[in-house]
Design a protein around this motif. Structure first.
Motif, short mmCIF file in Angstrom:
data_model
loop_
_atom_site.label_atom_id
_atom_site.label_comp_id
_atom_site.label_asym_id
_atom_site.label_seq_id
_atom_site.Cartn_x
_atom_site.Cartn_y
_atom_site.Cartn_z
N GLU A 122 -48.29 57.12 -46.22
CA GLU A 122 -49.05 56.10 -46.97
C GLU A 122 -49.38 56.66 -48.34
OE1 GLU A 122 -53.56 54.66 -46.62
OE2 GLU A 122 -52.36 54.13 -44.85
N ASN A 123 -48.95 55.97 -49.38
CA ASN A 123 -49.16 56.44 -50.75
C ASN A 123 -50.17 55.53 -51.44
OD1 ASN A 123 -49.02 57.27 -53.43
ND2 ASN A 123 -46.81 57.63 -53.37
N ASN A 124 -51.32 56.09 -51.76
CA ASN A 124 -52.37 55.33 -52.43
C ASN A 124 -52.60 55.78 -53.86
OD1 ASN A 124 -52.93 53.89 -50.01
ND2 ASN A 124 -54.23 55.58 -49.28
N LEU B 90 -49.95 60.50 -39.53
CA LEU B 90 -50.00 59.77 -40.80
C LEU B 90 -50.25 60.76 -41.94
CD1 LEU B 90 -50.26 57.21 -42.58
CD2 LEU B 90 -52.70 57.17 -41.98
N ARG C 161 -51.28 60.67 -45.72
CA ARG C 161 -51.88 59.74 -46.68
C ARG C 161 -52.08 60.45 -48.01
NH1 ARG C 161 -56.74 57.21 -44.05
NH2 ARG C 161 -57.74 59.21 -44.55
N GLN C 162 -51.37 59.95 -49.02
CA GLN C 162 -51.48 60.53 -50.36
C GLN C 162 -52.54 59.77 -51.16
OE1 GLN C 162 -46.86 60.27 -50.59
NE2 GLN C 162 -47.48 61.66 -52.25
N GLY C 163 -53.42 60.51 -51.81
CA GLY C 163 -54.45 59.92 -52.64
C GLY C 163 -54.67 60.75 -53.89
#
Length: 458
Positions: free
Chosen positions: A334-336, A375, A377-379
């Motif tokens: 998931e790229n945010n 998962l 998750r990039q933030g």
């Protein structure tokens, strides 16, 4: 209250008490001296008046009043009264300022020959005077305004000196104690930098011979002994782990080759699979000990490279699938961040692989369906890795305790383990300046949350 504050408070308090005692003593001594001086002056006045009025026949009462009113040493609101031995007032220098004396007061004068007392307004001196076999009571009253003004001035002067002196001493004591004990603050800051991977920190020693320098010298000697003992223990652990890893890996490979033989008896194959799993666990423990030795090794520091976290996860899962064929994984990224970027982190690939291997293996073993969700998750604040499974949750108030060495949760059942896997995970992540948290997100759902700082360019 720290040592500096306690030292300053005690010293300043003692000085304040001493200064208050000195100023109060000075004030009381001066007040006593003023009273003695004024009473002596009144006694002289009484003696003079009595001599002139009683012994000198040429001076009558009217002339004496004139003399008293024009005396160069006249006191403020002065009044002189003379009583005969029958307690009758025979002379009063000021009819408007009569001091009423009782027979008891006059008897006291007769008994003590000289008394001095104060009423609300006047100082009163009584003198017993004898002449020509006759007895007289001479009473002089006056208001000591001049000396009272001096006494009040001295009172305010001493009070001001006490306030200023106390304030100066309090400020100086706190300032000087802070400066004098500054080396201890420096020692504290230096000591806080000491970790199990940084035992070379030493306190600076000055040339002066004092208690602080002696403390620094003794502390440095203690650190030398601790460093030597720690290095011996670390060297033994590293050497033993490396020596054990090769034969255990060889045994595991031979057992794996035997399991693949098609003509192997079922019972023997089952036993070999069980032995292979135990050997795999033993290999993990040895690898963890090697990882600890690497983390503590000064040669291993700062050997970080760019690592793709997704590829690292796939490599770990591929290795686990060989041991646990029913291992199932649901993987997502998931790229945010709003920009296209690879999930890269900085770290040591070998150590991170050992940490993830422990986490995935624990998640698999303690799951009720051998299925995991992973998962990435990039933030903007970094990269998070979340590993989730379903199964029994441990009954524990502080979940951070799970990452303590040799601690095992209440949900272990009959599952074998050493209890050091999660402690290794925590050590590895601390080494990478990352964080790990265990969460119970549902009554039957476990989750491990890893947080990595964003990768710095260059």
């Amino acid at each position: 209250m720290n040592l500096k504050q306690r030292f300053s408070f005690i010293f300043s308090s003692l000085f304040s008490v001493l200064l208050a005692t000195v100023t109060l003593t000075v004030y009381l001594l001066f007040a006593h001296f003023r009273q003695d001086e004024f009473s002596a002056l009144m006694a002289e006045k009484a003696q003079t008046t009595a001599k002139l009025l009683i012994e000198v026949k040429e001076i009558d009462y009217k002339m004496q009043k004139i003399i008293d009113s024009n005396s160069i040493n006249k006191l403020y609101k002065e009044n002189t009264q003379i009583y005969n031995e029958d307690y009758k007032l025979i002379y009063n220098s000021n009819d408007t300022q009569t001091v009423d004396l009782t027979h008891t007061d006059l008897d006291q004068i007769k008994k003590e020959h000289r008394i001095f007392k104060k009423d609300e307004q006047y100082d009163i001196l009584g003198l017993y005077y004898t002449y020509d076999c006759k007895h007289y009571y001479v009473v002089v009253s006056a208001e000591d305004t001049y000396d009272n003004n001096k006494l009040n001035y001295l009172k305010y002067l001493l009070f001001g000196a006490f306030i200023i002196g106390t304030a100066v001493v309090w400020l100086l004591s706190f300032s000087l104690s802070k400066k004098a004990l500054q080396p201890l603050d420096n020692f504290r800051k230096r000591i806080q930098k000491i970790t199990d991977s940084n035992l070379k920190v030493r306190l600076s020693e000055a040339k002066r011979e004092d208690e602080i320098n002696a403390l620094a010298h003794s502390f440095n000697q203690m650190m030398d002994r601790i460093d030597n003992a720690y290095n011996r223990q670390k060297e033994f652990t590293g050497n033993a782990s490396h020596e054990l890893r090769t034969p255990v890996a060889r045994v595991a490979a031979q057992i794996e080759n035997l399991i693949r033989r098609p003509d192997l008896d079922y019972v023997i194959r089952t036993n070999l699979i069980s032995i292979f799993e135990d050997t795999f666990q033993l290999s993990e423990i040895i690898s963890s000990l090697v990882a600890l030795a690497d983390i503590n090794s000064s040669e291993h520091q700062f050997s970080f490279t760019r690592i793709r976290l997704d590829e690292l996860v796939f490599n770990v899962v591929a290795g686990l699938s060989k041991v646990f064929p029913d291992f199932k994984l649901k993987f997502e990224i998931e790229n945010n961040t709003g920009i296209t970027a690879e999930p890269e982190i900085a770290g040591d690939e070998t150590l991170l692989k050992i940490a993830l291997l422990n986490l995935f293996k624990n998640a698999y073993i303690y799951s009720d369906n051998h299925a995991l969700e992973c998962l990435i998750r990039q933030g903007d604040q970094g990269i998070d890795l979340l590993i989730t499974n379903t199964g029994a949750v441990p009954k524990i108030d502080d979940t951070a305790t799970l990452f303590t060495a040799f601690y095992r949760g209440s949900n272990i059942g009959n599952i074998a383990g050493s209890g050091i896997g999660l402690s290794i995970v925590k050590r590895v992540l601390e080494y990478h300046k990352a964080h790990v948290i265990y969460n119970i997100i549902d009554q039957n759902t476990n989750q491990v949350h890893l947080s990595f700082y964003p990768l710095k360019d260059g």
